[in-house]
Design a protein around this motif. Structure first.
Motif, short mmCIF file in Angstrom:
data_model
loop_
_atom_site.label_atom_id
_atom_site.label_comp_id
_atom_site.label_asym_id
_atom_site.label_seq_id
_atom_site.Cartn_x
_atom_site.Cartn_y
_atom_site.Cartn_z
N LEU A 103 -26.28 -1.16 -3.54
CA LEU A 103 -26.44 -1.69 -4.90
C LEU A 103 -27.92 -1.88 -5.22
CD1 LEU A 103 -23.70 -4.50 -5.12
CD2 LEU A 103 -23.50 -2.07 -5.65
N VAL A 104 -28.72 -2.04 -4.18
CA VAL A 104 -30.15 -2.33 -4.33
C VAL A 104 -30.94 -1.35 -3.47
CG1 VAL A 104 -31.95 -4.08 -4.03
CG2 VAL A 104 -29.64 -4.77 -4.72
N ASN A 105 -32.06 -0.89 -4.02
CA ASN A 105 -32.90 0.04 -3.27
C ASN A 105 -34.36 -0.33 -3.46
OD1 ASN A 105 -33.53 2.23 -1.66
ND2 ASN A 105 -32.28 3.67 -2.84
N ILE A 106 -35.25 0.30 -2.69
CA ILE A 106 -36.68 0.11 -2.92
C ILE A 106 -37.03 0.73 -4.27
CG2 ILE A 106 -39.00 0.70 -2.10
CD1 ILE A 106 -37.95 0.73 0.72
N ALA A 107 -37.80 0.02 -5.06
CA ALA A 107 -38.15 0.49 -6.39
C ALA A 107 -39.07 1.71 -6.33
CB ALA A 107 -38.84 -0.62 -7.18
N THR A 131 -41.10 -4.15 -3.77
CA THR A 131 -40.21 -4.58 -4.85
C THR A 131 -38.88 -3.86 -4.71
OG1 THR A 131 -42.08 -4.92 -6.36
CG2 THR A 131 -39.89 -4.63 -7.36
N LEU A 132 -37.79 -4.62 -4.77
CA LEU A 132 -36.45 -4.05 -4.74
C LEU A 132 -35.91 -3.97 -6.16
CD1 LEU A 132 -34.94 -5.94 -1.65
CD2 LEU A 132 -35.91 -3.64 -1.72
N THR A 133 -35.06 -3.00 -6.41
CA THR A 133 -34.49 -2.84 -7.75
C THR A 133 -33.00 -2.57 -7.65
OG1 THR A 133 -34.70 -1.64 -9.84
CG2 THR A 133 -34.91 -0.34 -7.84
N VAL A 134 -32.27 -3.10 -8.61
CA VAL A 134 -30.83 -2.87 -8.68
C VAL A 134 -30.60 -1.48 -9.27
CG1 VAL A 134 -28.64 -3.67 -9.63
CG2 VAL A 134 -30.40 -5.33 -8.97
N ALA A 171 -35.29 -4.70 11.46
CA ALA A 171 -35.49 -3.31 11.85
C ALA A 171 -35.02 -2.36 10.75
CB ALA A 171 -34.75 -3.01 13.16
N ALA A 172 -33.94 -2.74 10.07
CA ALA A 172 -33.43 -1.91 8.97
C ALA A 172 -34.43 -1.87 7.82
CB ALA A 172 -32.09 -2.46 8.49
N PHE A 173 -34.99 -3.03 7.46
CA PHE A 173 -36.00 -3.07 6.40
C PHE A 173 -37.23 -2.25 6.81
CE2 PHE A 173 -33.73 -6.72 4.61
CZ PHE A 173 -33.93 -6.53 3.26
N ALA A 174 -37.66 -2.41 8.05
CA ALA A 174 -38.87 -1.72 8.52
C ALA A 174 -38.67 -0.21 8.49
CB ALA A 174 -39.21 -2.19 9.93
N ARG A 175 -37.51 0.27 8.94
CA ARG A 175 -37.24 1.71 8.94
C ARG A 175 -37.29 2.26 7.52
NH1 ARG A 175 -34.07 4.68 6.15
NH2 ARG A 175 -32.41 3.15 6.42
N ALA A 176 -36.64 1.57 6.59
CA ALA A 176 -36.59 2.05 5.20
C ALA A 176 -37.98 2.03 4.56
CB ALA A 176 -35.62 1.20 4.39
#
Length: 732
Positions: free
Chosen positions: A48-52, A78-81, A163-168
């Motif tokens: 539902l949310v991704n990196i902007a 920044t994350l964006t819906v 780790a998931a945030f860092a990978r993305a």
């Protein structure tokens, strides 16, 4: 928990939410959620949310791409819906904010990507309520009940989330910065990715190896020995080491064969060795994809789709996106229940497996708690399958998993190999045979070869009749093109491409990409026209080759498995809390900064154009190697635009007072001379005939070869106009 307090369960997709609701007996329905007096269940729809996008991180980054924007490194991402799921996010956010919701149960897929989906939603919604984690291995009612009864504190999975945030974010930094840099520098779109680029290099290297391969003939000497009713074959091996049986000169092979013809042989030695082939481990996703591609021609993407259907909808397979081929002791203790579920379809084999499990005094090789991290191997669940409710492809995948699971608990395949060395004069010939004593686990996978190849009973010193001897011609073969199966194998075992042992260990566990992402990486390369698929073959395109050559010449790490290995090693370390998120991201940001600065002032080759729709290539441009196509007034190179190199190679349709057709253009591009003379005319109207030649990228009149129609004066005029326009911007 007081009477008004409720737990909010967030599933990854609606179908999973419905299954959880069924297990909990929850029937009340709202808009985008389900509810009773204890639980509220809602769902994401994947991400539902991704990196902007860069422009949302910094307005200057949203303008026309330029080197001045680089490097793009947000202080805080920044994350964006996502627009297409904005309504569902609003529902989830409002539910998280409800006063009666006291805690959040994360029920997304139990893995790194599922953790990322949940924590992005949780963070963007501004939620701070306690988290519990549902960790399910299968979607059966029993599996979900077990997971709901054993919820894990959210803090236990915090490092997995980091780790998931860092990978993305690392993928974003590498992909966005270097794709933009190479695109601006080359003038054509170039996409770069941490995993995509080294996988593309594997394909490019294989294409070059095939193109550069030069076949060679070689010969072996083979003979038939023994009596007429029991003949057997022997192959000559070069003394004294007897390791090599190839001869590279035909005359030598014929001479050796002649020396052995009409001679008596003698048994020099006889030996027998007992051998065994242990049962294979159960499937993880990658091995399932490889086997299904080899046996049924299914793409990696399609196998994942089918396995996911059998997991989510049919509930007859366990979680498919696993990278483990082992079972935990806990699962092993219940394995007989799984075998009972498949008994109606595989009665004899499942009974054999069950009997061995009941009689076992020690654990099987496939049972190892230390080899299971997020999920165990793919096995059938305890729910019986109804074959009539499955498509042919679904049944094929289900049957493969069932047979492999049973095979893991069956005995070794045992055999006896025999070897006989025969001397003909002084030349040694080797004969080998194989007899299966117990086919063992082969009964579960009957398509495997298990044919007896016995040798007749002979003893040392026995005379042996030489029935015939002769040279057999062979030709060396180039490496095979990659298929989904072989490329997945190369991605999984990419550790062999690096020298560092620690990096090899990281790659051994994860390879290039993860089981869940490898199929999509292949599809992405195809969609970007970096790779083409012909039948089962996967081949790098010219565009893909150019991208790898461009990137490798400047930043070789980006197309090397070493980068993936080092990142994966650190991400796994982060999951265990031994490296922090800031430490990892600091190193990634420094690498991006240094890479951009090192390349900012370097010149790059331009990106070649692709063949325009509806156009047919007449051959390759002698100047740049691009395709030459027909336009309104000329035949020109498709790389004529500045962004594609500004190639000006052109053959005009009207040159030297004559007309040039496509057949003649093809001859010039391939043979550098036309087969026949053309009817030409000088500027003052003198007619003559001559062939055209292509020299140093320019078309000229050949006045030397069989040209009797031209007078001396004509020859002089032709020489004067030899530099007829041949380099100009062709019609688009």
């Amino acid at each position: 928990m007081n009477q008004t307090s409720k737990s909010l369960i967030l599933a990854e997709k609606p179908s999973v939410a419905r299954e959880i609701a069924k297990v909990l007996g929850l029937r009340g329905r709202g808009q985008g959620y389900l509810e009773d007096n204890r639980y509220v269940i809602t769902w994401a729809v994947g991400h539902l949310v991704n990196i902007a996008e860069p422009g949302d991180q910094n307005p200057d980054w949203g303008k026309q791409w330029s080197l001045q924007q680089l490097p793009m490194i947000p202080e805080r991402f920044t994350l964006t819906v996502l627009d297409q799921t904005r309504d569902q996010f609003a529902i989830v956010k409002s539910l998280m904010a409800r006063d009666d919701i006291t805690d959040i149960i994360n029920a997304t897929d139990a893995g790194r990507e599922g953790e990322l989906i949940f924590r992005r939603i949780y963070l963007t919604a501004g939620c701070t309520k306690p988290i519990k984690r549902l960790w399910a291995n299968d979607m059966t009612e029993a599996g979900l009940k077990k997971a709901l009864a054993n919820l894990v504190p959210g803090e236990d999975k915090r490092n997995l989330g980091l780790a998931a945030f860092a990978r993305a974010e690392a993928d974003w930094l590498v992909g966005m910065n270097f794709s933009r840099l190479f695109t601006v520098k080359t003038g054509g779109l170039v996409t770069v990715g941490r995993v995509q680029s080294p996988v593309l290099k594997l394909l490019v290297d294989r294409r070059k190896a095939i193109e550069n391969f030069k076949p060679q003939n070689y010969w072996t000497i083979e003979g038939m020995f023994g009596q007429e009713d029991e003949p057997f074959k022997g192959v000559w091996f070069a003394p004294p080491k007897r390791k090599d049986n190839k001869l590279w000169e035909e005359d030598h092979a014929k001479e050796l064969a002649k020396q052995c013809t009409d001679k008596q042989g003698m048994v020099e030695s006889v030996s027998s060795t007992r051998g065994r082939q242990r049962p294979p481990l159960p499937f993880d996703l990658t091995t399932l994809q490889r086997e299904a591609n080899t046996r049924f021609g299914l793409s990696a993407k399609r196998v994942l789709e089918i396995a996911q259907e059998l997991y989510e909808s049919k509930k007859i397979l366990t979680y498919p996106r696993t990278d483990s081929r082992y079972l935990t002791t806990e699962v092993y203790n219940e394995i007989l229940d799984h075998l009972r579920a498949i008994y109606p379809h595989f009665q004899e084999i499942s009974t054999l497996a069950a009997e061995r499990i009941k009689a076992a005094t020690k654990k099987f090789a496939c049972v190892n708690d230390k080899k299971v991290s997020d999920h165990h191997a793919i096995i059938p669940t305890k729910k019986p399958a109804v074959r009539e409710q499955l498509s042919p492809d679904q049944w094929n995948i289900y049957e493969m998993v069932c047979r492999r699971t049973m095979a893991a608990f069956l005995p070794d395949c045992t055999f006896l190999t025999s070897q006989v060395w025969i001397l003909v004069e002084t030349e040694p010939f080797k004969a080998t045979g194989k007899i299966f004593k117990d086919r063992g686990w082969f009964v579960a996978e009957p398509w495997r070869t298990a044919k007896d190849n016995p040798l007749p009973g002979v003893a040392k010193g026995d005379p042996i009749k030489v029935r015939e001897v002769g040279p057999v011609k062979h030709t060396t073969k180039p490496p095979a093109h990659f298929t989904d199966a072989s490329l997945l194998g190369a991605m999984e075992t990419a550790g062999k491409l690096v020298d560092n042992e620690e990096l090899q260990e990281a790659l051994k566990e994860r390879g290039l990409g993860t089981p869940a992402t490898r199929a999509q990486i292949i599809e992405t390369l195809i969609s970007r026209n970096y790779v083409t698929k012909q039948g089962k073959k996967l081949m790098a395109t010219d565009k893909g080759c150019h991208v790898v050559e461009t990137v490798e010449a400047s930043l070789p790490d980006l197309v090397s498995p070493e980068l993936t290995g080092s990142w994966e090693q650190e991400l796994k370390t982060m999951e265990h809390g031994n490296i922090t998120y800031p430490q990892f991201m600091g190193r990634i940001k420094n690498m991006v900064r240094q890479g951009v600065e090192n390349l900012r002032n370097r010149k790059f080759a331009t990106t070649p154009a692709t063949l325009p729709p509806g156009k047919t290539s007449l051959g390759k441009c002698p100047k740049c190697g691009g395709d030459v196509v027909e336009n309104s007034k000329a035949y020109g190179c498709i790389n004529w635009r500045e962004a594609n190199g500004g190639c000006r190679f052109t053959i005009w349709k009207n040159m030297f007072g004559g007309k040039i057709n496509k057949t003649q253009v093809k001859e010039l591009l391939t043979k550098e001379i036309t087969s026949n003379a053309l009817k030409l005319e000088t500027r003052d109207g003198k007619k003559y005939e001559a062939r055209l030649i292509l020299q140093q990228g320019r078309v000229k009149v050949d006045m030397q070869t069989n040209n009797r129609s031209a007078t001396a004066k004509v020859r002089q005029q032709v020489a004067a106009q030899a530099d007829e326009p041949g380099d100009a911007k062709p019609s688009p």
